[in-house]
Motif scaffolding. Structure first.
Motif, PDB file in Angstrom:
ATOM      1  N   ALA A  67       0.844  -1.195   0.000  1.00 24.65           N
ATOM      2  CA  ALA A  67       0.000   0.000   0.000  1.00 24.65           C
ATOM      3  C   ALA A  67       0.877   1.242   0.000  1.00 24.65           C
ATOM      4  O   ALA A  67       1.876   1.311   0.723  1.00 24.65           O
ATOM      5  N   PRO A  68       0.545   2.247  -0.812  1.00 23.32           N
ATOM      6  CA  PRO A  68       1.348   3.473  -0.842  1.00 23.32           C
ATOM      7  C   PRO A  68       1.281   4.202   0.502  1.00 23.32           C
ATOM      8  O   PRO A  68       0.232   4.245   1.148  1.00 23.32           O
ATOM      9  N   GLN A  69       2.413   4.754   0.917  1.00 26.84           N
ATOM     10  CA  GLN A  69       2.488   5.483   2.175  1.00 26.84           C
ATOM     11  C   GLN A  69       2.197   6.958   1.903  1.00 26.84           C
ATOM     12  O   GLN A  69       3.024   7.670   1.345  1.00 26.84           O
ATOM     13  N   LEU A  70       1.024   7.383   2.295  1.00 29.69           N
ATOM     14  CA  LEU A  70       0.564   8.744   2.021  1.00 29.69           C
ATOM     15  C   LEU A  70       0.134   9.416   3.312  1.00 29.69           C
ATOM     16  O   LEU A  70      -0.327   8.759   4.253  1.00 29.69           O
ATOM     17  N   GLN A  71       0.241  10.737   3.345  1.00 32.89           N
ATOM     18  CA  GLN A  71      -0.022  11.477   4.571  1.00 32.89           C
ATOM     19  C   GLN A  71      -1.337  12.252   4.544  1.00 32.89           C
ATOM     20  O   GLN A  71      -2.082  12.265   5.511  1.00 32.89           O
ATOM     21  N   GLY A  72      -1.607  12.951   3.447  1.00 37.14           N
ATOM     22  CA  GLY A  72      -2.782  13.820   3.393  1.00 37.14           C
ATOM     23  C   GLY A  72      -4.085  13.044   3.367  1.00 37.14           C
ATOM     24  O   GLY A  72      -4.147  11.925   2.847  1.00 37.14           O
ATOM     25  N   PRO A  73      -5.158  13.612   3.903  1.00 37.05           N
ATOM     26  CA  PRO A  73      -6.443  12.892   3.945  1.00 37.05           C
ATOM     27  C   PRO A  73      -7.016  12.592   2.565  1.00 37.05           C
ATOM     28  O   PRO A  73      -7.577  11.520   2.353  1.00 37.05           O
ATOM     29  N   VAL A  74      -6.879  13.515   1.621  1.00 37.36           N
ATOM     30  CA  VAL A  74      -7.387  13.247   0.275  1.00 37.36           C
ATOM     31  C   VAL A  74      -6.548  12.160  -0.392  1.00 37.36           C
ATOM     32  O   VAL A  74      -7.081  11.248  -1.034  1.00 37.36           O
ATOM     33  N   ALA A  75      -5.235  12.241  -0.237  1.00 36.24           N
ATOM     34  CA  ALA A  75      -4.349  11.221  -0.817  1.00 36.24           C
ATOM     35  C   ALA A  75      -4.668   9.841  -0.261  1.00 36.24           C
ATOM     36  O   ALA A  75      -4.669   8.850  -1.002  1.00 36.24           O
ATOM     37  N   ARG A  76      -4.952   9.765   1.032  1.00 40.05           N
ATOM     38  CA  ARG A  76      -5.287   8.461   1.622  1.00 40.05           C
ATOM     39  C   ARG A  76      -6.617   7.946   1.085  1.00 40.05           C
ATOM     40  O   ARG A  76      -6.782   6.740   0.861  1.00 40.05           O
ATOM     41  N   ARG A  77      -7.571   8.840   0.871  1.00 38.80           N
ATOM     42  CA  ARG A  77      -8.836   8.424   0.270  1.00 38.80           C
ATOM     43  C   ARG A  77      -8.606   7.869  -1.141  1.00 38.80           C
ATOM     44  O   ARG A  77      -9.226   6.879  -1.544  1.00 38.80           O
ATOM     45  N   MET A  78      -7.749   8.509  -1.888  1.00 41.21           N
ATOM     46  CA  MET A  78      -7.441   8.054  -3.246  1.00 41.21           C
ATOM     47  C   MET A  78      -6.852   6.648  -3.225  1.00 41.21           C
ATOM     48  O   MET A  78      -7.266   5.770  -3.992  1.00 41.21           O
ATOM     49  N   ALA A  79      -5.866   6.443  -2.340  1.00 41.92           N
ATOM     50  CA  ALA A  79      -5.225   5.125  -2.261  1.00 41.92           C
ATOM     51  C   ALA A  79      -6.211   4.052  -1.840  1.00 41.92           C
ATOM     52  O   ALA A  79      -6.202   2.933  -2.366  1.00 41.92           O
ATOM     53  N   GLU A  80      -7.074   4.379  -0.896  1.00 40.29           N
ATOM     54  CA  GLU A  80      -8.075   3.415  -0.426  1.00 40.29           C
ATOM     55  C   GLU A  80      -9.030   3.027  -1.558  1.00 40.29           C
ATOM     56  O   GLU A  80      -9.417   1.859  -1.684  1.00 40.29           O
ATOM     57  N   ALA A  81      -9.393   3.992  -2.381  1.00 41.25           N
ATOM     58  CA  ALA A  81     -10.355   3.721  -3.451  1.00 41.25           C
ATOM     59  C   ALA A  81      -9.771   2.826  -4.541  1.00 41.25           C
ATOM     60  O   ALA A  81     -10.496   2.019  -5.140  1.00 41.25           O
ATOM     61  N   VAL A  82      -8.475   2.964  -4.829  1.00 38.02           N
ATOM     62  CA  VAL A  82      -7.894   2.154  -5.908  1.00 38.02           C
ATOM     63  C   VAL A  82      -7.315   0.833  -5.415  1.00 38.02           C
ATOM     64  O   VAL A  82      -7.036  -0.058  -6.231  1.00 38.02           O
ATOM     65  N   TRP A  83      -7.144   0.671  -4.114  1.00 38.78           N
ATOM     66  CA  TRP A  83      -6.526  -0.537  -3.574  1.00 38.78           C
ATOM     67  C   TRP A  83      -7.227  -1.824  -4.025  1.00 38.78           C
ATOM     68  O   TRP A  83      -6.556  -2.808  -4.361  1.00 38.78           O
ATOM     69  N   PRO A  84      -8.571  -1.878  -4.070  1.00 39.45           N
ATOM     70  CA  PRO A  84      -9.219  -3.125  -4.521  1.00 39.45           C
ATOM     71  C   PRO A  84      -8.896  -3.493  -5.972  1.00 39.45           C
ATOM     72  O   PRO A  84      -9.117  -4.634  -6.376  1.00 39.45           O
ATOM     73  N   HIS A  85      -8.361  -2.550  -6.748  1.00 43.74           N
ATOM     74  CA  HIS A  85      -8.097  -2.785  -8.176  1.00 43.74           C
ATOM     75  C   HIS A  85      -6.613  -2.989  -8.460  1.00 43.74           C
ATOM     76  O   HIS A  85      -6.187  -2.910  -9.615  1.00 43.74           O
ATOM     77  N   ARG A  86      -5.822  -3.258  -7.435  1.00 43.65           N
ATOM     78  CA  ARG A  86      -4.365  -3.282  -7.587  1.00 43.65           C
ATOM     79  C   ARG A  86      -3.858  -4.399  -8.493  1.00 43.65           C
ATOM     80  O   ARG A  86      -2.695  -4.388  -8.893  1.00 43.65           O
ATOM     81  N   ALA A  87      -4.704  -5.362  -8.849  1.00 45.50           N
ATOM     82  CA  ALA A  87      -4.276  -6.442  -9.748  1.00 45.50           C
ATOM     83  C   ALA A  87      -4.100  -5.949 -11.185  1.00 45.50           C
ATOM     84  O   ALA A  87      -3.464  -6.628 -11.994  1.00 45.50           O
ATOM     85  N   VAL A  88      -4.657  -4.784 -11.501  1.00 43.10           N
ATOM     86  CA  VAL A  88      -4.498  -4.210 -12.834  1.00 43.10           C
ATOM     87  C   VAL A  88      -3.768  -2.881 -12.699  1.00 43.10           C
ATOM     88  O   VAL A  88      -3.552  -2.391 -11.593  1.00 43.10           O
ATOM     89  N   PHE A  89      -3.383  -2.307 -13.824  1.00 44.94           N
ATOM     90  CA  PHE A  89      -2.695  -1.014 -13.775  1.00 44.94           C
ATOM     91  C   PHE A  89      -3.677   0.058 -13.314  1.00 44.94           C
ATOM     92  O   PHE A  89      -4.697   0.305 -13.960  1.00 44.94           O
ATOM     93  N   ILE A  90      -3.348   0.690 -12.206  1.00 51.67           N
ATOM     94  CA  ILE A  90      -4.134   1.828 -11.736  1.00 51.67           C
ATOM     95  C   ILE A  90      -3.273   2.632 -10.775  1.00 51.67           C
ATOM     96  O   ILE A  90      -2.470   2.078 -10.026  1.00 51.67           O
TER      97      ILE A  90
END
Length: 286
Positions: A67-90
Motif C-alpha cells: 500500500a502506498p504510504q501517504l499522509q494527506g487525507p485526500v491522498a489516503r482516500r485516493m489510495a483506499e479507493a484504488v486498492w481493490p483494483h491493484r491487480a491491474v494497472f491503476i
C-alpha cells in the motif's frame, strides 16, 4: 488560499476553484446551518491542492503489492479507493476528483444539521442525505457534447453516496472508447476509480480507433507510455455492442464484488445498465 476562487453563484451555490480542482457545492437546510456548512467547506478547501502536490510523485505511481504510504487525507482516500483494483494497472490519480469531493463533503456536514448536500467536482459527486431525503442526479451520455440523457434518484436508505463519470472526452485520458460510464457507489472516490476501469473496458480492436501513448500527449501523465484513445471513427452496430458488452462484464464483476452499486454505459447513442434493481431510475436513455 492564495490563488483560490471562493464565490457564490447567482443561485446561491458555493463555488470553490484552485488549479484543476473546481467544486460546485449546495446544501439544503436552515439558512444558518447552510452558511456554517459553507464556511467549513471553504476552510477545508484551503489546503487540498497544496497537500496533493506534495505527494504527487507517489500518487502518480501504479499501486502494487504494498500500500502506498501517504499522509494527506485526500491522498489516503485516493489510495483506499484504488486498492481493490491493484491487480491491474491503476494509480491513485484515478480517484482524485471523487476523493476531493468526499473530503470537502465531510467537512461541509461535520456537526451541521442539513437535509441534504452535495459536492460536485467536475461531475464526480459526493452526496449527503438525511433520513427520508432523496436527490436526483443527471446522467450525461456523451462527454463531448454534455446534455442530460437520464437520471439516477438516490435515497437515504440506499448505500450510494457517490457518483462518478468517466470516458473519452472527460478531463482525464481514457484507454477505452466509452462516451461515458457513470457509476454509483458508496463514496465518490470509489465511484471515480471504478468508472475509470469500466470506461477502459468499453473497448474493441478496430482500425477505426486511433490511440497514442499518454506521455506523448502529456509528459506528466500517470499513464506513462500506455496507449490512450484519441479518436473513434465509425463503428458497426456489432462493434458497438461488443465494446459495451465488455464494459458491462467489468461493471458486473465490480458490482458482484460489492465495490459499486450500479453503472450506466454509453457508446454511439447506445446504452447498457448494470444494476441489481432500478438503481438508475427515471431513465430516458438513448
Amino acid at each position: 488560499m492564495s490563488g483560490a476562487i471562493v464565490a457564490r453563484l447567482p443561485d446561491g451555490r458555493l463555488h470553490l476553484q484552485e488549479g484543476p480542482i473546481d467544486l460546485v457545492i449546495e446544501a439544503f437546510g436552515a439558512v444558518i446551518e447552510v452558511e456554517r456548512a459553507y464556511a467549513q467547506a471553504v476552510e477545508c478547501f484551503g489546503g487540498v491542492l497544496s497537500d496533493l502536490v506534495r505527494e504527487l510523485p507517489t500518487l502518480r505511481r501504479p499501486v502494487g503489492e504494498a500500500a502506498p504510504q501517504l499522509q494527506g487525507p485526500v491522498a489516503r482516500r485516493m489510495a483506499e479507493a484504488v486498492w481493490p483494483h491493484r491487480a491491474v494497472f491503476i494509480t491513485p490519480m484515478a480517484a482524485v476528483a471523487g476523493a476531493v469531493a468526499d473530503e470537502v463533503l465531510q467537512a461541509l456536514v461535520r456537526d451541521r444539521t442539513l437535509e441534504k448536500a452535495y459536492v460536485n467536482d467536475g461531475g464526480d459527486i459526493a452526496i449527503h442525505l438525511a433520513p427520508g431525503q432523496q436527490l436526483r442526479a443527471g446522467i450525461v451520455g456523451d462527454l463531448h457534447a454534455p446534455q442530460l440523457s437520464g437520471f439516477a434518484t438516490l435515497h437515504h436508505d440506499r448505500p450510494v453516496r457517490g457518483i462518478a463519470t468517466s470516458g473519452r472526452g472527460g478531463r482525464s485520458f481514457s484507454r477505452g472508447i466509452a462516451d461515458s460510464a457513470t457509476v454509483l457507489a458508496a463514496t465518490a472516490a470509489a465511484a471515480d476509480a471504478a468508472a475509470t476501469l469500466i470506461a477502459n473496458a468499453v473497448n474493441v480492436d478496430t482500425p477505426a480507433i486511433r490511440r497514442q501513448p499518454a506521455c506523448e500527449i502529456d509528459p506528466d501523465s500517470d499513464l506513462g507510455g500506455l496507449p490512450v484513445t484519441v479518436a473513434v471513427g465509425e463503428l458497426s452496430p456489432a462493434l458497438v455492442a461488443e465494446a459495451l458488452d465488455r464494459g458491462v462484464l467489468e461493471a458486473r464483476r465490480l458490482r458482484l464484488c460489492g465495490i459499486i452499486d450500479s453503472a450506466a454505459l454509453s457508446l454511439k447513442g447506445h446504452w447498457r445498465i448494470e444494476a441489481d434493481d432500478k438503481a438508475i431510475a427515471e431513465a430516458r436513455m438513448g
